[in-house]
Design an enzyme around this catalytic site. Structure first.
Site, short mmCIF file in Angstrom:
data_model
loop_
_atom_site.label_atom_id
_atom_site.label_comp_id
_atom_site.label_asym_id
_atom_site.label_seq_id
_atom_site.Cartn_x
_atom_site.Cartn_y
_atom_site.Cartn_z
N ARG A 285 0.72 -1.16 0.18
CA ARG A 285 -0.07 -0.06 0.01
C ARG A 285 0.81 1.28 -0.10
NH1 ARG A 285 -4.85 -0.83 4.32
NH2 ARG A 285 -2.61 -1.13 5.38
N LYS B 41 3.51 -18.83 6.52
CA LYS B 41 2.97 -19.56 7.66
C LYS B 41 2.33 -18.10 8.60
CE LYS B 41 4.96 -20.30 11.24
NZ LYS B 41 5.26 -19.06 11.88
N HIS C 131 9.97 -22.11 6.63
CA HIS C 131 11.39 -21.79 6.29
C HIS C 131 12.27 -22.76 6.99
CE1 HIS C 131 11.42 -19.58 10.24
NE2 HIS C 131 12.66 -19.80 10.15
N LYS D 212 16.19 -24.66 6.07
CA LYS D 212 17.76 -24.85 6.98
C LYS D 212 18.42 -25.98 6.40
CE LYS D 212 15.64 -22.49 11.02
NZ LYS D 212 16.40 -21.34 11.27
N GLU E 244 14.00 -19.77 21.95
CA GLU E 244 14.26 -18.28 21.47
C GLU E 244 14.58 -17.65 22.55
OE1 GLU E 244 12.55 -17.18 17.45
OE2 GLU E 244 10.64 -18.05 18.60
N ASP F 247 2.12 -20.53 16.14
CA ASP F 247 3.49 -20.20 15.64
C ASP F 247 4.68 -21.08 15.25
OD1 ASP F 247 4.88 -17.65 14.48
OD2 ASP F 247 5.94 -17.74 16.57
N HIS G 295 6.83 -25.39 12.48
CA HIS G 295 8.31 -25.70 12.38
C HIS G 295 8.38 -27.02 13.23
CE1 HIS G 295 8.65 -21.81 10.83
NE2 HIS G 295 8.75 -21.19 12.10
N LYS H 145 9.40 -18.31 23.81
CA LYS H 145 10.30 -16.96 23.63
C LYS H 145 10.79 -16.43 25.09
CE LYS H 145 8.08 -15.86 19.56
NZ LYS H 145 9.20 -16.14 18.48
C1 BG6 Z 1 8.96 -17.81 12.52
C2 BG6 Z 1 8.19 -17.42 13.87
O1 BG6 Z 1 8.17 -18.66 11.77
O2 BG6 Z 1 9.97 -18.53 13.17
C3 BG6 Z 1 8.85 -16.42 14.58
O3 BG6 Z 1 6.90 -16.89 13.40
C4 BG6 Z 1 10.20 -17.09 15.17
O4 BG6 Z 1 8.16 -16.25 15.97
C5 BG6 Z 1 10.92 -17.58 14.10
O5 BG6 Z 1 10.99 -16.20 15.86
C6 BG6 Z 1 12.12 -18.60 14.26
O6 BG6 Z 1 13.04 -18.69 13.17
P1 BG6 Z 1 14.35 -19.03 13.39
O7 BG6 Z 1 14.87 -19.29 11.64
O8 BG6 Z 1 14.96 -17.72 13.71
O9 BG6 Z 1 14.68 -19.83 14.26
#
Ligand code: BG6
Length: 483
Positions: A46, A146, A176, A180, A214, A233, A238, A328
């Site tokens: 936008r 996602k 993602h 990796k 994390e 999340d 993942h 987190k």
């Molecule tokens: C994302 C989540 O998909 O993956 C985030 O939405 C998270 O909350 C992130 O921090 C972690 O990815 P990575 O590659 O840093 O482990």
């Protein structure tokens, strides 16, 4: 005949994902000469920008990272921008018009949806209505970030909406973690070697621990995060994807469907958690101070930490618990998988009173300090019979000296551009994953779910996580070192 070019259209181009991950990854590919000459990147969002302003913004974002900016100018020539709204049909016409101008007669297109999840459906629908999904003038693919849905029902709805416009082979649902190197290496480790596969089953494996910890808190994503929480999340995508790579049967080839069939079989075999009986198999936590974050509802009960114990009910894994945990604001960032082997059935060695032989384990270190550690017992020299655990270690940094581990998005973007969906989730995988976590979400969101435990920032999470393991006679292991 001129080569067909490709337009990679990024919806949500002024957002975080585009500037922090996608454009830097594309720039990285350009620098390594892995981005085909004919690829152009067209940002759509936008905010009002000219092509030039968009290029400058992306440069600013890319220069926050240590990436080499030397090839930036040549890369920037690939960048274009169209301002528009994903909910306004006319804006799609303008986008299409601009794309046709840039493309000439024929070009492939990848539509990358880096927008808020509520915009997935309208974006795809408009692409369909404006004929932009038609493959008459080149191949068309759509990449969807996602979270894909917020529960099984909404994921099914979204799948139906996307399938009304694109065929499954055109849809790339991104996770993602699958991009990796260390996640991909699970398959190479298991299926390019012979030594571990014979013991990779219930006869030798005691249990499996999968941790994605994390240290960051929810920071600027608070209002988004507060709506979804850790299970949506991290677990639905993942953690379950990592579990499938560990647990799947050998596929007959590395071809996308062969691989995804085996992953889907694992997810189908997971025993559905009973939402009334989650007490012994799950823990949920929230870090202290979360409620004070801007964007978080004052009475929020969103979990920022969870543990889930799962069983895969098939011949290979019957009776082997898989413990998954993520959170987190923890003491460190580390993702690892521990395949913990059974103890020896009988000890010949004199052990101190009350002691038992320890389990061997294989630690797959996803990040940081990527590698693997194999733990086994050894006799301490110059003692009568003292045992000590020893780690045999493989570190990418030592063994692949000089080869930088690429960001996950580089690999996934190349695969999407080349039309290889192997490292993307198929419709059934996404729905099966929601089926596993749905009862957990219902329980967490009900009055009678497991208690929401507070934990201190910078610790390893709530006490309940240790207690859950202790009830099974176990403890969380940190197999990749560092703490
Ligand atoms: C994302 C989540 O998909 O993956 C985030 O939405 C998270 O909350 C992130 O921090 C972690 O990815 P990575 O590659 O840093 O482990």
């Amino acid at each position: 005949m001129t080569e067909t070019t490709t337009s990679l259209v990024i919806f949500g181009a002024s957002g975080d994902l585009a500037s922090r991950k996608l454009v830097p990854a594309l720039h990285g590919l350009h620098r390594k000469k892995r981005l085909d000459e004919g690829v152009r990147i067209v940002g759509f969002s936008r905010s009002q920008h000219s092509d030039e302003e968009f290029r400058e913004r992306m440069k600013d974002a890319a220069s926050d990272s240590p990436a080499d900016l030397s090839a930036w100018d040549a890369f920037a020539e690939r960048l274009f921008y169209v301002s528009g709204d994903s909910t306004v049909p006319d804006d799609f016409e303008r986008l299409d018009h601009r794309l046709r101008e840039l493309e000439g007669a024929r070009a492939n297109r990848i539509y990358y949806l880096a927008v808020a999840p509520k915009l997935y459906e309208p974006t795809v629908t408009h692409l369909g209505l404006k004929g932009m999904a038609s493959e008459e003038r080149g191949e068309r693919r759509v990449v969807i970030e996602k979270p894909f849905g917020r529960d099984l029902e909404s994921a099914r709805r979204l799948n139906r909406a996307v399938r009304a416009v694109f065929k499954e082979k055109q849809i790339y649902r991104i996770d993602h973690y699958l991009g990796k190197e260390t996640a991909q290496n699970i398959l190479y480790f298991r299926f390019a070697n012979t030594v571990f596969e014979p013991i990779w089953n219930r006869n030798y494996v005691d249990h499996v621990q999968i941790t994605v910890a994390e240290s960051v808190d929810v920071a600027s994503r608070a209002s988004f995060y507060d709506e979804i929480g850790v299970v949506r999340d991290m677990f639905q995508s993942h953690l379950l994807q990592l579990m499938t790579l560990v647990a799947m049967e050998p596929p007959y080839s590395f071809e996308a469907d062969a691989l995804r069939n085996e992953k889907a079989k694992v997810l189908s075999a997971v025993r559905s958690p009973d939402p009334r009986g989650l007490d012994g198999i799950s823990v949920r936590g929230q870090y202290r101070g979360y409620l004070e974050t801007e964007g978080v509802k004052a009475s929020s009960r969103t979990a920022t930490y969870a543990v889930l114990k799962l069983w895969i009910e098939n011949w290979r894994w019957q009776g082997v618990p898989f413990y998954l945990r993520s959170g987190k604001a923890l003491a460190g960032k580390h993702s690892e998988i521990l395949v913990v082997f059974r103890r020896p059935p009988h000890s010949l060695f004199p052990l101190p009173p009350g002691a038992r032989l320890r389990n061997n384990y294989l630690a797959i270190c996803i990040q940081p300090d990527e590698g693997m550690h194999f733990r086994f017992e050894a006799k301490v020299p110059d003692t009568a019979a003292e045992l000590r655990p020893i780690d045999m270690e493989f570190h990418y940094a030592d063994d692949f000296n000089g080869i930088e581990i690429p960001p996950a998005y580089e690999r996934l973007l190349v695969d999407a551009l080349h039309g290889d969906p192997a490292l993307f989730a198929r419709e059934d995988e996404v729905e099966l994953s929601w089926k596993i976590v749905d009862p957990v979400l219902h329980s967490f969101e009900s009055e009678n779910g497991p208690p929401l435990e507070l934990y201190e920032v910078g610790t390893w999470g709530p006490k309940g996580a240790e207690e859950l393991m202790a009830r099974d006679g176990l403890g969380w292991l940190h197999g990749c070192g560092g703490h």
